[in-house]
Design an enzyme around this catalytic site. Structure first.
Site, PDB file in Angstrom:
ATOM      1  N   SER A  11       0.783  -1.248   0.000  1.00 43.59           N
ATOM      2  CA  SER A  11       0.000   0.000   0.000  1.00 43.59           C
ATOM      3  C   SER A  11       0.808   1.289   0.000  1.00 43.59           C
ATOM      4  O   SER A  11       0.212   2.376  -0.092  1.00 43.59           O
ATOM      5  CB  SER A  11      -0.959   0.011   1.193  1.00 43.59           C
ATOM      6  N   LYS A  18       0.131   3.859  -2.647  1.00 45.26           N
ATOM      7  CA  LYS A  18      -0.870   4.915  -2.564  1.00 45.26           C
ATOM      8  C   LYS A  18      -0.275   6.312  -2.427  1.00 45.26           C
ATOM      9  O   LYS A  18      -0.987   7.312  -2.569  1.00 45.26           O
ATOM     10  CB  LYS A  18      -1.830   4.617  -1.414  1.00 45.26           C
ATOM     11  N   SER A  22      -5.753   3.721   4.364  1.00 50.45           N
ATOM     12  CA  SER A  22      -5.305   2.821   3.301  1.00 50.45           C
ATOM     13  C   SER A  22      -6.471   2.167   2.564  1.00 50.45           C
ATOM     14  O   SER A  22      -6.416   0.989   2.189  1.00 50.45           O
ATOM     15  CB  SER A  22      -4.374   1.743   3.876  1.00 50.45           C
ATOM     16  N   LYS A  68       3.334   6.533   4.962  1.00 47.70           N
ATOM     17  CA  LYS A  68       2.308   5.583   4.514  1.00 47.70           C
ATOM     18  C   LYS A  68       2.742   4.165   4.861  1.00 47.70           C
ATOM     19  O   LYS A  68       3.874   3.775   4.619  1.00 47.70           O
ATOM     20  CB  LYS A  68       2.100   5.705   2.994  1.00 47.70           C
TER      21      LYS A  68
END
Length: 379
Positions: A59, A62, A114, A223
């Site tokens: 993720s 992202k 997320s 992140k």
């Protein structure tokens, strides 16, 4: 003799106790398969471990999805959530088919929680389709210089073999994104409240980045990521005493401590050396240019205390022409550059501007001035 034996026994016991305490004082101790520590302003790599090996990234993908959404200029537009977005597997912000939601709120849900459903909704709105958005992702990756990266989706799920990056490339991406004030704000948000049109209560999203929320006081954003095949991935940023750092780990069982360890290493060993733009212009004593030069910004570079003494500034200026002295309107806007050298290698440079700016450009030969400017450091 008996007393001596007792002392020896105590020493052995203490040694055994301290050997059991985990020592995480070196950046080389990171658990990650790939890791990197990069300074924000210069892009200098302060530490790396297998940073150029292509791996699954989960993720942290992202980050690219978020920056493209922000740069689209559509954050205040309303997105209608599709069935494809709602069907996205994995982590979710629980969007409903047909729901209308601001793109800005989707980006917060993407970065803080997320949401894979948010990623698909963003991709369809910004790129026209998921496939069109993926094209934009790879286009931006090439623009940034992410040479060992390929995106196949906007969320990082393990549904494609050709979705990968490296620790180095992801640091480049985070460095690029952190120059955007909106991204920086979203990435560093701990809690966000989003309207919920179908309920009488708002959505409240708490950031999954534990470094930001409670583990590390200097963390400014980042992140998280995880899939079964990628394992734990993490990108974060931190700032202390004017020094901004970016850390990336891929496949890291102990990623929180990995990042703290790398940051402490960076903050303990490096300072941000700076030559102010005012000082650069003031130290040029040539009669023609005196009091007329202006650097476009400060010269900056992260260095160790030992490297401080190896910094030098070289000034390169156009040799003044006779007609310039008679008619200063002919003087070009950019009349040279200041280059910062570390141990003989150029590490930063800035244009030197003539304060009376004119549009006409004139070529001239180059001459050089080399001197030590008394480099200082932030903090």
């Amino acid at each position: 003799m008996r007393q001596r034996k007792r002392w020896l026994a105590c020493i052995v016991v203490l040694a055994m106790i301290f050997s059991c305490i985990p020592q995480r004082t070196k950046a080389q101790d990171v658990s990650a398969q790939s890791a990197i520590l990069m300074e924000q302003t210069s892009g200098r790599v302060l530490f790396e471990k297998d940073a150029h090996t292509k791996r699954r990234i989960a993720s942290i993908t992202k980050i690219m999805t978020a920056i493209l959404a922000i740069e689209s200029g559509k954050l205040d537009e309303t997105v209608t959530v599709s069935a494809r977005a709602v069907r996205a597997e994995g982590s979710s912000i629980y969007l409903k088919e047909g729901e209308k939601i601001k793109l800005r709120d989707l980006v917060y849900g993407l970065m803080l929680r997320s949401g894979n459903d948010a990623a698909v909704a963003i991709a369809e709105h910004v790129g026209g389709s998921v496939e069109g958005f993926v094209f934009l992702m790879n286009q931006k990756a090439a623009e940034i210089g992410m040479r060992d990266t390929h995106f196949a989706n906007p969320h990082g799920l393990d549904d494609a073999e050709n979705h990968y990056s490296t620790a180095y490339d992801m640091a480049l991406l985070m460095r690029y994104a952190m120059y955007n004030d909106t991204f920086r704000k979203i990435s560093g948000t701990k809690v966000y409240r989003a309207p919920n049109p179908d309920e009488n209560w708002d959505r409240i999203w708490r950031n999954k980045n534990k470094l930001l929320t409670n583990l590390y006081e200097y963390c400014t954003g980042g992140k998280t990521g995880y899939t079964k095949r990628a394992k734990r991935t993490l990108v974060t940023s931190a700032e202390k005493d004017g020094l901004e750092l970016i850390a990336v780990t891929l496949n890291a069982p102990d990623d929180w401590n990995d990042h703290i360890s790398m940051y402490e290493y960076g903050f303990d060993h490096y300072v941000l050396a700076k030559v102010s733009k005012e000082r650069i212009g003031q130290r040029v004593n040539d009669k023609f240019y005196r009091n007329h030069l202006q650097a476009s910004r400060d010269l900056v570079y992260p260095v160790t205390k030992e490297e401080m003494e190896k910094l030098r500034v070289h000034i390169q200026l156009l040799r003044p022409k006779e007609q310039w002295k008679e008619e200063r309107a002919l003087i070009p806007t950019v009349v040279g550059k200041a280059v910062l050298y570390l141990d003989g290698q150029p590490v930063d440079e800035v244009p030197l501007l003539y304060k009376k700016r004119q549009s006409k450009q004139t070529n001239g030969s180059i001459w050089k001035l080399v001197f030590f400017l008394g480099v200082g450091h932030d903090g």
